[in-house]
Design a protein around this motif. Structure first.
Motif, mmCIF file in Angstrom:
data_model
loop_
_atom_site.group_PDB
_atom_site.id
_atom_site.type_symbol
_atom_site.label_atom_id
_atom_site.label_comp_id
_atom_site.label_asym_id
_atom_site.label_seq_id
_atom_site.Cartn_x
_atom_site.Cartn_y
_atom_site.Cartn_z
ATOM 1 N N VAL A 91 0.841 -1.194 0.000
ATOM 2 C CA VAL A 91 0.000 0.000 0.000
ATOM 3 C C VAL A 91 0.875 1.243 0.000
ATOM 4 C CG1 VAL A 91 -1.782 1.290 1.235
ATOM 5 C CG2 VAL A 91 -1.847 -1.203 1.200
ATOM 6 N N ALA A 92 0.737 2.051 -1.024
ATOM 7 C CA ALA A 92 1.451 3.322 -1.173
ATOM 8 C C ALA A 92 2.966 3.190 -1.093
ATOM 9 C CB ALA A 92 0.961 4.325 -0.130
ATOM 10 N N VAL A 115 -1.503 -1.286 -4.214
ATOM 11 C CA VAL A 115 -2.529 -0.262 -4.039
ATOM 12 C C VAL A 115 -1.837 1.096 -4.080
ATOM 13 C CG1 VAL A 115 -4.360 0.643 -2.564
ATOM 14 C CG2 VAL A 115 -3.933 -1.823 -2.656
ATOM 15 N N ASP A 116 -2.109 1.867 -5.126
ATOM 16 C CA ASP A 116 -1.505 3.189 -5.285
ATOM 17 C C ASP A 116 -2.530 4.239 -4.869
ATOM 18 O OD1 ASP A 116 0.227 5.206 -5.902
ATOM 19 O OD2 ASP A 116 -0.148 5.142 -8.059
ATOM 20 N N THR A 117 -2.272 4.933 -3.787
ATOM 21 C CA THR A 117 -3.204 5.929 -3.266
ATOM 22 C C THR A 117 -2.577 7.315 -3.326
ATOM 23 O OG1 THR A 117 -2.396 5.549 -1.022
ATOM 24 C CG2 THR A 117 -4.302 4.267 -1.729
ATOM 25 N N GLN A 118 -3.424 8.344 -3.232
ATOM 26 C CA GLN A 118 -2.963 9.713 -3.398
ATOM 27 C C GLN A 118 -2.899 10.501 -2.091
ATOM 28 O OE1 GLN A 118 -1.813 10.672 -6.339
ATOM 29 N NE2 GLN A 118 -2.340 8.657 -7.167
ATOM 30 N N THR A 119 -3.756 10.191 -1.141
ATOM 31 C CA THR A 119 -3.835 10.963 0.095
ATOM 32 C C THR A 119 -3.721 10.044 1.301
ATOM 33 O OG1 THR A 119 -6.253 10.775 0.241
ATOM 34 C CG2 THR A 119 -5.350 12.610 -1.051
ATOM 35 N N GLU A 122 -6.935 8.116 1.998
ATOM 36 C CA GLU A 122 -7.133 6.955 1.130
ATOM 37 C C GLU A 122 -6.249 5.791 1.576
ATOM 38 O OE1 GLU A 122 -6.298 8.319 -2.761
ATOM 39 O OE2 GLU A 122 -8.212 9.340 -3.033
ATOM 40 N N GLN A 123 -5.021 6.092 1.971
ATOM 41 C CA GLN A 123 -4.110 5.044 2.422
ATOM 42 C C GLN A 123 -4.672 4.311 3.638
ATOM 43 O OE1 GLN A 123 -0.495 7.199 3.119
ATOM 44 N NE2 GLN A 123 -0.128 7.635 0.965
ATOM 45 N N TRP A 125 -7.772 4.191 4.688
ATOM 46 C CA TRP A 125 -9.003 3.473 4.344
ATOM 47 C C TRP A 125 -8.674 2.153 3.663
ATOM 48 C CZ3 TRP A 125 -11.229 1.626 -0.115
ATOM 49 C CH2 TRP A 125 -12.574 1.216 -0.014
ATOM 50 N N ALA A 126 -7.766 2.197 2.676
ATOM 51 C CA ALA A 126 -7.385 0.969 1.972
ATOM 52 C C ALA A 126 -6.758 -0.037 2.927
ATOM 53 C CB ALA A 126 -6.425 1.305 0.828
ATOM 54 N N CYS A 141 3.019 -1.280 4.133
ATOM 55 C CA CYS A 141 2.518 0.052 3.805
ATOM 56 C C CYS A 141 3.579 1.092 4.144
ATOM 57 C CB CYS A 141 1.216 0.348 4.545
ATOM 58 S SG CYS A 141 1.377 0.476 6.343
#
Length: 282
Positions: A91-92, A115-119, A122-123, A125-126, A141
């Motif tokens: 994750v991220a 899992v590529d997240t932006q904020t 979002e990280q 939550w994922a 992560c």
């Protein structure tokens, strides 16, 4: 005094008495793949579930290599028939995962979830969704920070899904106390020489490397800041490079030391006046 010493010894032998400097694991953990690390981890390996914080002073000091043996064990490239089809989630991550390199470590990249997240929202939550699902026994992560309430929620998610989460954080936030079973700090080896005299530094570096062994140049310092059931462990060094890469770098280090030695011999000859001119061999 003899009677008092005998009574104290009997007390120390009781199984229900805990000594602060002795670790009493409740159960065996997951083999980390590094015997020296297993020896310092309380459960003789990674916890089977929970949130583990890994603080890194910089990138590329073996932080991902620390998890490679466990990834290889959970999702081997040649899975046995009937084995559980679990996932390992990233994750991220700060960089794009390189599948060819992971495959060379005997890891089944088809069972990697990126899992590529932006904020940060979002990280988190994922992370919570993946951990509670139970579909991914191992989650890696990368976060910039973590509050106490966020750490508690992720720890509860790990317990619900029976998952292990290795959370990479910058070293600047390691002083924050979180309710997690394991906290580890990584930093590059400090075995280096400082000074202004190049010739002296070259000679000292060569002698030091010869005494310590070239492998000391490829090690990472590990501090176990917190482990459930015992006091923090003393700092120790660990080689986290994959075997083939370590051998390649070792050859480079050896070649550099040979060049330094030849340079040192030439400087000694010049200082002693033994300068040969013309087509003559020494």
């Amino acid at each position: 005094m003899a009677l008092a010493d005998l009574q104290l010894e009997r007390l120390l032998q009781r199984s229900d008495l805990w000594r602060g400097d002795v670790y009493h694991p409740q159960q065996m953990g997951l083999d980390s793949g590094y015997p020296e690390l297993n020896r310092h981890l309380g459960q003789r390996g990674w916890p089977s579930q929970g949130l583990c914080e890994i603080f890194c002073s910089s990138e590329g000091i073996g932080e991902l290599s620390l998890a490679l043996p466990l990834m290889r064990r959970l999702i081997p490239r040649q899975s046995r028939e009937g084995s559980a089809a679990g996932l390992v989630s990233l994750v991220a991550p700060p960089h794009v995962p390189y599948p060819q390199s992971l495959a060379m470590q005997e890891i089944d990249v088809s069972r990697l979830l990126w899992v590529d997240t932006q904020t940060p929202k979002e990280q988190l939550w994922a992370l919570e969704q993946i951990l509670t699902s139970g579909a991914s026994p191992l989650v890696l992560c990368w976060l910039e920070g973590l509050s106490v309430s966020q750490a508690r929620r992720l720890q509860l998610a790990c317990e619900k899904g029976e998952s292990l989460c290795l959370c990479y954080l910058p070293s600047k936030v390691k002083d924050q106390a979180h309710p997690v079973p394991l906290r580890i700090a990584l930093q590059p080896s400090t075995e280096s020489n400082t000074g202004t005299n190049i010739e002296t530094n070259t000679k000292t570096s060569t002698e030091t490397n010869t005494k310590m062994g070239n492998d000391r140049l490829l090690e990472t310092q590990v501090d176990i800041l917190k482990r459930r059931g015992g006091w923090p462990a003393p700092r120790f060094s660990l080689s986290l490079l994959p075997e083939l890469l370590a051998q390649s770098l070792m050859l480079d280090v050896t070649k550099q030391q040979e060049q330094d030695k030849r340079l040192e011999n030439e400087l000694d000859k010049q200082q002693s006046g033994q300068i040969l001119q013309g087509p003559w061999s020494a």
